[in-house]
Scaffold this active site. Structure first.
Site, PDB file in Angstrom:
ATOM      1  N   ASN A   1       0.821  -1.210   0.000  1.00 43.58           N
ATOM      2  CA  ASN A   1       0.000   0.000   0.000  1.00 43.58           C
ATOM      3  C   ASN A   1       0.856   1.263   0.000  1.00 43.58           C
ATOM      4  O   ASN A   1       0.540   2.242  -0.679  1.00 43.58           O
ATOM      5  CB  ASN A   1      -0.926   0.010   1.211  1.00 43.58           C
ATOM      6  CG  ASN A   1      -2.034  -1.014   1.113  1.00 43.58           C
ATOM      7  OD1 ASN A   1      -2.338  -1.513   0.033  1.00 43.58           O
ATOM      8  ND2 ASN A   1      -2.636  -1.359   2.246  1.00 43.58           N
TER       9      ASN A   1
ATOM     10  N   LYS B   1       5.882   5.471  13.077  1.00 43.05           N
ATOM     11  CA  LYS B   1       4.509   5.960  12.952  1.00 43.05           C
ATOM     12  C   LYS B   1       3.535   4.964  13.587  1.00 43.05           C
ATOM     13  O   LYS B   1       2.889   4.185  12.892  1.00 43.05           O
ATOM     14  CB  LYS B   1       4.157   6.188  11.471  1.00 43.05           C
ATOM     15  CG  LYS B   1       3.020   7.198  11.212  1.00 43.05           C
ATOM     16  CD  LYS B   1       1.673   6.751  11.707  1.00 43.05           C
ATOM     17  CE  LYS B   1       1.171   5.494  10.999  1.00 43.05           C
ATOM     18  NZ  LYS B   1      -0.084   4.979  11.673  1.00 43.05           N
TER      19      LYS B   1
ATOM     20  N   GLY C   1      -6.702   8.723  14.452  1.00 45.95           N
ATOM     21  CA  GLY C   1      -8.019   8.678  13.819  1.00 45.95           C
ATOM     22  C   GLY C   1      -8.665  10.040  13.739  1.00 45.95           C
ATOM     23  O   GLY C   1      -8.054  11.022  13.303  1.00 45.95           O
TER      24      GLY C   1
ATOM     25  N   VAL D   1      -9.538   1.321   5.433  1.00 47.66           N
ATOM     26  CA  VAL D   1      -8.471   0.506   4.854  1.00 47.66           C
ATOM     27  C   VAL D   1      -7.380   1.404   4.276  1.00 47.66           C
ATOM     28  O   VAL D   1      -7.645   2.290   3.466  1.00 47.66           O
ATOM     29  CB  VAL D   1      -9.028  -0.418   3.752  1.00 47.66           C
ATOM     30  CG1 VAL D   1      -7.889  -1.143   3.028  1.00 47.66           C
ATOM     31  CG2 VAL D   1     -10.000  -1.424   4.345  1.00 47.66           C
TER      32      VAL D   1
ATOM     33  N   ASP E   1      -1.235   3.498   6.136  1.00 51.20           N
ATOM     34  CA  ASP E   1      -0.249   3.314   5.075  1.00 51.20           C
ATOM     35  C   ASP E   1      -0.138   4.574   4.219  1.00 51.20           C
ATOM     36  O   ASP E   1       0.962   4.963   3.808  1.00 51.20           O
ATOM     37  CB  ASP E   1      -0.632   2.129   4.190  1.00 51.20           C
ATOM     38  CG  ASP E   1      -0.775   0.838   4.973  1.00 51.20           C
ATOM     39  OD1 ASP E   1      -0.073   0.678   5.992  1.00 51.20           O
ATOM     40  OD2 ASP E   1      -1.604  -0.003   4.581  1.00 51.20           O
TER      41      ASP E   1
END
Length: 329
Positions: A43, A184, A224, A250, A254
């Site tokens: 990704n 991260k 988030g 999803v 990444d």
């Protein structure tokens, strides 16, 4: 630009579909099935390619599902290096329940790899030229706990910077054994690493402690809807997440890592790279299923949140995006 190597030791074929409703026991008829190449390192490479660069991608693939992964990854915008594995590549499955507007994600742990197969990965890392290496995602079964540390130490000998996005023992072992430029974690992964329950402020404090211990130079914590924080030797800065229409989570993390790496490889200061990462992570949740972020959404969200920042830095990053887009294959 071909400065970035992304590594995916445990990639997947990502399948997404929709269903009218999801219930136990009965057959669930799904529609709109899509196959995408997946796994964190895959990704990351896909998003960097979306931004206009041509990254290197080192991944493992085996069996019929591995052949499918190689087939759907055949794009000229990614320079691929594949290690053939004896075990079949895993398949992940995402289903959106249309009645309740809920998303269900099924992520298998993946196959076991052999010591010989992992040695091939290390040999390729030794051979390739790069300035940044992104080590991300879960480790496959039988991989050494310090797999990412071994990769990071090779990168250090080559003078490259290491960006790490993992969790559990893969994260802690790497921090103990290698010099990492950027980590991260999500807020949950940060809690696992520190063994503490953290809110935004305390996450920043703990990130600074880790930096001052010498284990890592920079930490970006994604939270988030609460946004994200960046901790460096200079201190901690917080940023809110842009308000967007939610599709699927999803690939959000990444995308965050990929955009930051893209900016850093273009010699953009880490603080400004952080804001591009937030824009990319937010753009990723706007898409559905296993789709990743769209370039136009990333740029729009980045510009939208940039008015209060140094415009010279903003223009430099936008110029990098435009330059790479015009030169991409």
């Amino acid at each position: 630009m071909n400065k970035i190597l992304s590594i995916s030791l445990n990639p997947a074929v990502d399948i997404s579909s929709t269903a009218e409703t999801v219930k136990p026991t009965i057959k669930i008829r799904t529609r709109n099935q899509v196959h995408d190449p997946g796994g964190c390192g895959v990704n990351v490479a896909r998003v960097i390619a979306t931004l206009g660069s041509r990254p290197k991608l080192l991944y493992m693939a085996g069996g019929a599902t591995g052949a499918l992964l190689r087939q759907i990854l055949e794009v000229p915008s990614i320079e691929q290096h594949c290690v053939s594995a004896s075990a079949p590549t895993r398949i992940s499955y995402t289903v959106r329940d249309l009645e309740r507007d809920l998303e269900y994600r099924f992520i298998p742990e993946g196959p076991a790899i052999s010591q010989h197969e992992f040695r091939q990965v290390l040999d390729i890392v030794e051979q390739l030229d790069f300035e940044y290496v992104v080590a991300t995602g879960s480790l496959p079964k039988n991989a050494p706990k310090d797999a990412y540390a071994q990769i990071a130490n090779i990168a250090a000998r080559k003078g490259a910077r290491v960006i790490l996005d993992s969790s559990g023992s893969a994260l802690s072992e790497t921090l103990q054994q290698a010099n990492i430029f950027l980590v991260k974690p999500s807020l949950e992964e940060m809690e696992q690493l520190t063994g503490k329950s953290l809110d935004r402020e305390h996450a920043g404090d703990e990130a600074l402690k880790i930096i001052r211990s010498g284990k890592v130079e920079n930490i970006a914590v994604s939270m988030g809807g609460q946004g994200a924080l960046l901790a460096t030797a200079s201190g901690v800065c917080f940023a809110s997440a842009p308000t967007v229409t939610l599709g699927s989570a999803v690939g959000a993390g990444d995308s965050f890592v990929a955009a930051m790496t893209f900016a850093l490889a273009n010699d953009i200061a880490i603080e400004e790279a952080f804001y591009l990462g937030i824009a990319a992570g937010s753009a990723a949740v706007m898409t559905t299923g296993t789709q990743l972020c769209r370039r136009e959404d990333i740029i729009r969200l980045y510009k939208q949140e940039s008015a209060s920042r140094d415009q010279q830095d903003v223009e430099r990053l936008l110029s990098a995006l435009n330059a790479d887009q015009s030169s991409s294959p």
